[in-house]
Design a protein around this motif. Structure first.
Motif, PDB file in Angstrom:
ATOM      1  N   GLU A 187       1.735   6.979  -6.856  1.00  0.00           N
ATOM      2  CA  GLU A 187       0.752   7.847  -7.098  1.00  0.00           C
ATOM      3  C   GLU A 187       1.056   9.359  -6.829  1.00  0.00           C
ATOM      4  O   GLU A 187       0.859  10.107  -7.812  1.00  0.00           O
ATOM      5  CB  GLU A 187      -0.482   7.290  -6.183  1.00  0.00           C
ATOM      6  CG  GLU A 187      -1.312   6.219  -6.777  1.00  0.00           C
ATOM      7  CD  GLU A 187      -2.633   5.770  -5.940  1.00  0.00           C
ATOM      8  OE1 GLU A 187      -2.656   6.702  -4.997  1.00  0.00           O
ATOM      9  OE2 GLU A 187      -3.211   4.825  -6.185  1.00  0.00           O
ATOM     10  N   LEU A 188       1.953   9.335  -5.850  1.00  0.00           N
ATOM     11  CA  LEU A 188       2.254  10.795  -5.470  1.00  0.00           C
ATOM     12  C   LEU A 188       3.365  11.203  -6.551  1.00  0.00           C
ATOM     13  O   LEU A 188       3.451  12.357  -6.810  1.00  0.00           O
ATOM     14  CB  LEU A 188       3.115  10.906  -4.087  1.00  0.00           C
ATOM     15  CG  LEU A 188       3.464  12.033  -3.644  1.00  0.00           C
ATOM     16  CD1 LEU A 188       2.346  12.992  -3.585  1.00  0.00           C
ATOM     17  CD2 LEU A 188       3.966  11.996  -2.156  1.00  0.00           C
ATOM     18  N   GLN A 194     -10.693   7.107 -10.402  1.00  0.00           N
ATOM     19  CA  GLN A 194     -11.288   7.085  -9.076  1.00  0.00           C
ATOM     20  C   GLN A 194     -12.563   6.245  -9.195  1.00  0.00           C
ATOM     21  O   GLN A 194     -12.712   5.521  -8.294  1.00  0.00           O
ATOM     22  CB  GLN A 194     -11.838   8.592  -8.724  1.00  0.00           C
ATOM     23  CG  GLN A 194     -10.530   9.412  -8.445  1.00  0.00           C
ATOM     24  CD  GLN A 194     -10.819  10.768  -8.023  1.00  0.00           C
ATOM     25  OE1 GLN A 194     -12.213  11.107  -7.953  1.00  0.00           O
ATOM     26  NE2 GLN A 194      -9.776  11.450  -7.586  1.00  0.00           N
ATOM     27  N   PHE A 198       0.670  -1.192   0.081  1.00  0.00           N
ATOM     28  CA  PHE A 198      -0.023  -0.189  -0.023  1.00  0.00           C
ATOM     29  C   PHE A 198       0.836   1.262  -0.007  1.00  0.00           C
ATOM     30  O   PHE A 198       0.423   2.196  -0.535  1.00  0.00           O
ATOM     31  CB  PHE A 198      -1.117   0.083   1.106  1.00  0.00           C
ATOM     32  CG  PHE A 198      -2.040  -1.115   1.256  1.00  0.00           C
ATOM     33  CD1 PHE A 198      -2.356  -1.396   0.012  1.00  0.00           C
ATOM     34  CD2 PHE A 198      -2.723  -1.373   2.334  1.00  0.00           C
ATOM     35  CE1 PHE A 198      -3.398  -2.315  -0.088  1.00  0.00           C
ATOM     36  CE2 PHE A 198      -3.797  -2.314   2.167  1.00  0.00           C
ATOM     37  CZ  PHE A 198      -4.084  -2.960   0.824  1.00  0.00           C
ATOM     38  N   THR A 199       2.014   1.099   1.037  1.00  0.00           N
ATOM     39  CA  THR A 199       2.915   2.444   0.768  1.00  0.00           C
ATOM     40  C   THR A 199       3.591   2.662  -0.437  1.00  0.00           C
ATOM     41  O   THR A 199       3.502   3.765  -0.930  1.00  0.00           O
ATOM     42  CB  THR A 199       3.824   2.193   1.865  1.00  0.00           C
ATOM     43  OG1 THR A 199       3.156   1.961   3.373  1.00  0.00           O
ATOM     44  CG2 THR A 199       4.721   3.358   2.114  1.00  0.00           C
ATOM     45  N   GLN A 257       2.330   1.856  -3.294  1.00  0.00           N
ATOM     46  CA  GLN A 257       1.315   2.409  -4.314  1.00  0.00           C
ATOM     47  C   GLN A 257       0.946   3.703  -4.073  1.00  0.00           C
ATOM     48  O   GLN A 257       0.930   4.619  -4.928  1.00  0.00           O
ATOM     49  CB  GLN A 257       0.107   1.591  -4.198  1.00  0.00           C
ATOM     50  CG  GLN A 257      -1.140   1.635  -5.032  1.00  0.00           C
ATOM     51  CD  GLN A 257      -0.565   1.252  -6.551  1.00  0.00           C
ATOM     52  OE1 GLN A 257       0.117   0.187  -6.698  1.00  0.00           O
ATOM     53  NE2 GLN A 257      -1.288   1.951  -7.445  1.00  0.00           N
ATOM     54  N   GLU A 258       1.024   4.326  -2.780  1.00  0.00           N
ATOM     55  CA  GLU A 258       0.621   5.548  -2.589  1.00  0.00           C
ATOM     56  C   GLU A 258       1.749   6.453  -3.110  1.00  0.00           C
ATOM     57  O   GLU A 258       1.876   7.607  -3.721  1.00  0.00           O
ATOM     58  CB  GLU A 258       0.588   5.938  -1.027  1.00  0.00           C
ATOM     59  CG  GLU A 258      -0.735   5.257  -0.628  1.00  0.00           C
ATOM     60  CD  GLU A 258      -0.820   5.375   1.072  1.00  0.00           C
ATOM     61  OE1 GLU A 258       0.140   5.901   1.485  1.00  0.00           O
ATOM     62  OE2 GLU A 258      -1.850   4.959   1.508  1.00  0.00           O
ATOM     63  N   GLU A 259       3.213   5.979  -2.968  1.00  0.00           N
ATOM     64  CA  GLU A 259       4.517   6.571  -3.387  1.00  0.00           C
ATOM     65  C   GLU A 259       4.289   6.811  -4.902  1.00  0.00           C
ATOM     66  O   GLU A 259       4.681   7.966  -5.524  1.00  0.00           O
ATOM     67  CB  GLU A 259       5.787   5.999  -2.939  1.00  0.00           C
ATOM     68  CG  GLU A 259       5.940   6.062  -1.548  1.00  0.00           C
ATOM     69  CD  GLU A 259       7.070   5.201  -1.113  1.00  0.00           C
ATOM     70  OE1 GLU A 259       7.890   4.606  -1.799  1.00  0.00           O
ATOM     71  OE2 GLU A 259       7.673   5.286   0.077  1.00  0.00           O
ATOM     72  N   LYS A 314     -11.524   2.557  -9.112  1.00  0.00           N
ATOM     73  CA  LYS A 314     -11.014   2.196  -7.722  1.00  0.00           C
ATOM     74  C   LYS A 314     -12.213   2.015  -6.962  1.00  0.00           C
ATOM     75  O   LYS A 314     -12.314   0.867  -6.268  1.00  0.00           O
ATOM     76  CB  LYS A 314     -10.501   3.282  -7.152  1.00  0.00           C
ATOM     77  CG  LYS A 314      -9.011   3.438  -7.853  1.00  0.00           C
ATOM     78  CD  LYS A 314      -8.000   4.459  -7.003  1.00  0.00           C
ATOM     79  CE  LYS A 314      -6.736   4.474  -7.787  1.00  0.00           C
ATOM     80  NZ  LYS A 314      -6.025   5.647  -7.087  1.00  0.00           N
TER      81      LYS A 314
END
Length: 601
Positions: free
Chosen positions: A365-366, A427, A358-359, A361-363, A430
């Motif tokens: 996206e960022l 979105q 998850f982390t 994936q967030e990186e 998702k």
């Protein structure tokens, strides 16, 4: 023999008095001052003392034998109590095993026409049943018949007839010895068959399926595939998790290895033969801690079963067996602890890997958002440069610049709308994936609940059917009892009618026939006249009217009235003191609770 009698035979003399003593003996004791010894009476006294001593010794020996027999009978009684408690458990276990086998044979069905193994099992069951019946008739039935015959003979024969016909009892003893020899031969044959069957099982390699104390060892060097094959975006985290599993395995490997070495140093049967060891274990399971004096009883039974073993050998074997069981228990506890820690570490590792994904994936996206912002900034910077260049040519290209700017603004707005639409589509995708996961999870839960509900409904239907049968049986029983009671009531009424008929006949026989007297019938009775006189007297003494209120005595008996009268005489009945005094005085009889009001004004 007293001291006085002994003094008659003790003669104190010196060496120089030998001649005098010789002369006295030659002349005879009768001629001297010494009396003759009474040897016969002394021998009788000695014999009596000896006989008394022998009788006392016999009594002591008899008492000792009686105490030993009492102790032996008490120990045997306690052994019988233990065995009587164990017999029902073994009987239930045997019945349960037989029922399980029968249920298994009843429920199995052949897979095809060529599947003849099931029918061979059923035929083998019938053969075993016939062999068991034949064996019982040949071995158990003669013993039961002999026991019943002996009990019948002992009940008919008097105690003084045992020595009357010894030849008859010799035949019975010969018959008993013949049955004993027959049973010993059968036991030896069964033992041989047991040994042959055990060797056959060992040769087929089926011993591991019959051994209840199999090793519960597991492979602790195994690293879970969920961690090894996981797509972790951080290799350092994956290596750290693998090292954690390896360290956990190494920490438990040393403990398990030491316990396994201790078990290997101890022989499986602790130095005894397998039969004796199993018998020893069975006796230990019989005498549990809830039995009074279980250690002494267990040791006594072991000494009876193993007369060739000393007490110290039995105790030492018990200690070795306890140490083996303790080591096996420790091994099982360590394995359980490892499984618990392994599962806990695996759950934590899976959660950590999920969080890492998850982390990551967030990186990503960022980083994608930052790249998009940089592209927009560069594009705006280029447009700003173009706008500055256009501002330099405002004088000569004013109309063209206005049209071109309008077109560029529309293009920019269109691009932004497309980007926003793409972001909204992502979105929405998702959200759709999330709802799909939730829907799958709800479907799985609903399917599991439906299965559980179907199982519970089947159980409840079975229970309802049983309850319905039980209620029907009870209603039938109640109807039968009701019919029986009605029949009994009809019989009782019939008897009562017969009794009343007989009594009426007797009354008719003894009835008194009185003459008719109409004046006496219509006249007043003496009792009615006396009641009328008493009523008139009572009416004369009664007051003119009844009072339905309190009397002066009841009113004065209330302490609140007396206190209020005293306050009124003192002139304080309107003061605050009078209100406080009257509020704390209770009436002589408390009011009923149903007359109290809950309304507050």
């Amino acid at each position: 023999m007293s001291n006085r009698d002994m003094n008659k035979f003790i003669t104190n003399y010196r060496a120089e008095d030998v001649e005098k003593l010789t002369l006295r003996m030659k002349n005879g004791l009768g001629s001297s001052k010494y009396k003759a010894a009474e040897y016969k009476r002394l021998q009788a006294i000695v014999d009596a003392k000896q006989l008394e001593s022998d009788l006392i010794g016999q009594k002591v020996q008899k008492t000792r034998y009686a105490a030993k027999a009492t102790k032996e009978s008490s120990i045997l009684r306690q052994h019988r109590q233990v065995w009587s408690r164990e017999c029902p458990r073994l009987y239930k276990a045997e019945k349960k095993a037989e029922n399980d086998i029968h249920d298994f044979l009843d429920h199995i069905r052949p897979n095809a026409i060529t599947d003849t193994a099931i029918f061979s099992l059923q035929d083998y069951e019938q053969i075993l049943q016939r062999e068991r019946d034949t064996f019982r008739i040949a071995t158990v039935e003669p013993v039961n018949q002999l026991r019943d015959d002996l009990c019948f003979r002992l009940s008919e024969v008097q105690p003084n007839q045992f020595t009357a016909h010894p030849s008859k009892w010799e035949q019975v003893i010969q018959q008993i010895n013949f049955v004993k020899d027959q049973q010993s031969d059968i036991t030896a044959k069964l033992q041989e068959e047991y040994v042959v069957l055990e060797e056959e099982i060992m040769s087929l390699g089926l011993e591991k399926y019959l051994n209840s104390t199999s090793d519960n060892l597991v492979d602790i060097d195994n690293i879970p595939e969920e961690v090894v094959d996981s797509d972790c975006p951080y290799p350092e985290l994956k290596d750290s998790l693998i090292q954690t599993f390896q360290s956990l395995s190494e920490s438990y490997q040393n403990r398990l290895q030491s316990l396994q070495e201790q078990l290997q140093r101890i022989e499986r049967f602790c130095g005894w033969c397998p039969d004796d060891h199993q018998c020893f274990q069975f006796i230990l399971t019989l005498y549990t801690h809830d039995i009074p004096n279980h250690r002494a009883l267990c040791l006594d039974m072991l000494q009876r079963l193993f007369p060739g073993k000393t007490r110290q050998e039995l105790i030492e074997h018990g200690r070795v067996l306890d140490w083996q069981c303790f080591t096996q228990t420790q091994l099982n506890v360590v394995i359980h602890q490892w499984q618990r820690d392994y599962e806990e570490l695996l759950s934590r590792a899976l959660v950590t890997l999920q969080e890492a994904r998850f982390t990551h994936q967030e990186e990503l996206e960022l980083q994608r958002d930052r790249q998009q912002q940089q592209d927009i900034c560069s594009h705006l910077r280029n447009k700003l440069q173009q706008w500055r260049a256009q501002q330099e040519e405002v004088a000569r290209l004013e109309a063209a610049i206005a049209a071109r700017q309008q077109e560029e603004e529309e293009a920019r707005l269109k691009k932004e709308q497309e980007k926003e639409a793409a972001i909204k589509a992502q979105q929405k995708e998702k959200v759709r994936q999330f709802y799909l996961k939730q829907q799958k999870r709800r479907e799985v839960l609903e399917q599991r609940d439906q299965e559980r509900l179907a199982n519970l409904r089947s159980i409840m239907e079975e229970q309802a059917r049983r309850d319905k049968e039980r209620v029907q049986f009870r209603s039938d029983m109640l109807q039968r009892r009701r019919e029986e009671r009605e029949a009994q009531e009809l019989e009782r009424q019939r008897k009562e009618e017969e009794k009343q008929n007989r009594l009426e006949a007797l009354r008719n026989q003894v009835r008194v026939v009185a003459e008719a007297d109409p004046e006496r019938i219509m006249a007043d009775t003496h009792a009615w006249k006396s009641r009328q006189l008493n009523a008139m007297e009572f009416d004369l003494q009664r007051p003119l009217y009844s009072i339905n209120t309190y009397t002066d005595t009841q009113i004065v008996s209330d302490p609140r009235v007396r206190v209020e009268q005293a306050l009124r005489e003192a002139g304080l009945h309107h003061s605050q003191y009078a209100k406080e005094v009257l509020s704390v005085i209770t009436p002589p009889k408390l009011p009923r609770r149903d007359t109290k009001s809950i309304l507050k004004f």
